[in-house]
Write a protein that holds these residues in place. Sequence first.
Motif, PDB file in Angstrom:
ATOM      1  N   HIS A 181     -31.028   8.552  -5.439  1.00 15.91           N
ATOM      2  CA  HIS A 181     -31.914   8.080  -4.383  1.00 15.91           C
ATOM      3  C   HIS A 181     -33.142   7.394  -4.980  1.00 15.91           C
ATOM      4  N   GLU A 182     -33.692   7.974  -6.012  1.00 13.16           N
ATOM      5  CA  GLU A 182     -34.862   7.382  -6.662  1.00 13.16           C
ATOM      6  C   GLU A 182     -34.510   6.051  -7.316  1.00 13.16           C
ATOM      7  N   SER A 225     -28.156  16.485  -1.357  1.00 13.79           N
ATOM      8  CA  SER A 225     -28.731  17.637  -2.025  1.00 13.79           C
ATOM      9  C   SER A 225     -28.395  17.604  -3.514  1.00 13.79           C
ATOM     10  N   GLY A 226     -29.177  18.289  -4.295  1.00 15.30           N
ATOM     11  CA  GLY A 226     -28.904  18.382  -5.728  1.00 15.30           C
ATOM     12  C   GLY A 226     -29.658  17.356  -6.544  1.00 15.30           C
ATOM     13  N   LYS A 227     -29.815  17.660  -7.819  1.00 15.33           N
ATOM     14  CA  LYS A 227     -30.570  16.811  -8.721  1.00 15.33           C
ATOM     15  C   LYS A 227     -29.948  15.433  -8.878  1.00 15.33           C
ATOM     16  N   ALA A 228     -28.618  15.368  -9.033  1.00 20.00           N
ATOM     17  CA  ALA A 228     -27.944  14.084  -9.246  1.00 20.00           C
ATOM     18  C   ALA A 228     -28.147  13.149  -8.067  1.00 20.00           C
ATOM     19  N   TRP A 229     -28.083  13.719  -6.862  1.00 14.29           N
ATOM     20  CA  TRP A 229     -28.259  12.893  -5.660  1.00 14.29           C
ATOM     21  C   TRP A 229     -29.702  12.393  -5.566  1.00 14.29           C
ATOM     22  N   LYS A 230     -30.645  13.265  -5.894  1.00 17.41           N
ATOM     23  CA  LYS A 230     -32.050  12.873  -5.855  1.00 17.41           C
ATOM     24  C   LYS A 230     -32.316  11.759  -6.858  1.00 17.41           C
ATOM     25  N   GLU A 231     -31.714  11.853  -8.031  1.00 16.44           N
ATOM     26  CA  GLU A 231     -31.891  10.813  -9.047  1.00 16.44           C
ATOM     27  C   GLU A 231     -31.335   9.475  -8.560  1.00 16.44           C
ATOM     28  N   ARG A 274     -20.576  10.319  -6.817  1.00 16.18           N
ATOM     29  CA  ARG A 274     -21.355  11.562  -6.746  1.00 16.18           C
ATOM     30  C   ARG A 274     -20.984  12.390  -5.522  1.00 16.18           C
TER      31      ARG A 274
END
Length: 330
Positions: free
Chosen positions: A277-278, A269-275, A258
């Motif tokens: 992280h979760e 940053s960004g949606k993919a990174w947040k996903e 990623r």
Amino acid sequence: MRSWRRGAPGVAAVGGALLGVALLAACTSGPDPVAAASPTVGPLDVYLDLITGVEDESAEAFVAQASKAEEIVAACMHDAGFEYVPDPTRYHSSVQDTEALATFDEHAYAAEYGYGLTEPGERPGITTSSVADDPNTEYQMAMSPAQGAAYQKALQGVFAFGDTAPTDEEIDAAYTAPWTEKGCSGRAEHEAFDWEVATSEDVVMIRDEWEGSWQRDLDPQFDAVRTAWVACMREAGTPAYTHPQDAVDQLQAEMLVRQEALAGGEPGSGKAWKELHELEITVAVADLACQDATDYQDELEALEHERQQEFVDTHRAELDALVERYSADR
């Protein structure tokens, strides 16, 4: 098996890392090696402590040794005609406060940061240093190329490779050279750390024989421990992992993928990174819970100590001979 020193004189000269965990104080007149084994120290570990004669390998003791070593380096460099400010951080990139770490809540950390991959959280009790903090950098930068080469030769001896990248053969030759050829760093490490026993051929041979005799991942008893953890993780709804380190490795691999996909963008940053992280938090929390539920670490430690005992029983004569040989020199 606990880590035990394999460092060699000259390690600091090429950026040695902090090595060490608590060791038992021991001598030949002390307790029987097998009887001295504890829930955290296996029977082979105790023998190696007796052989190497290291009384304390805690982080605090290592820092004290590093400070002593740097005073020796400074005196040696002065005798060679150079200025040198003692810099104990040459021997370690981080120092752990064992008391603070003992109270560290890994479950709370996992719930907020996971493994600390996508969003590293501060772990209390750990301080770091960097090359930029070297108090001797400015002094060296002011030197001519010839002076700089002479300075490095005095400091590092055979580890002073200059501007040319050394070959693997040259690095191996430098590590196996006697401490007398490793400049002031070699002298200091010889006098302050006394790593010669731990790196001697017969001691390394015993260690290598142990490492070659037991492959944890191929041990049927380990498979039973691992299987229980895998089943627990499956019930928690995480992706399929074979053991705790596999979970970390897969998450790291995905993180790198990623990062490359960001094409110059900022990690974090960004949606993919947040996903990701979760997901990391979900996996880390489940991992710790499953390790607790299956007594994963305790079971692994018990298994390793059992295998160490078998190794000691087979090699007791050799180990006793090494204890007698090296304790006679102390």
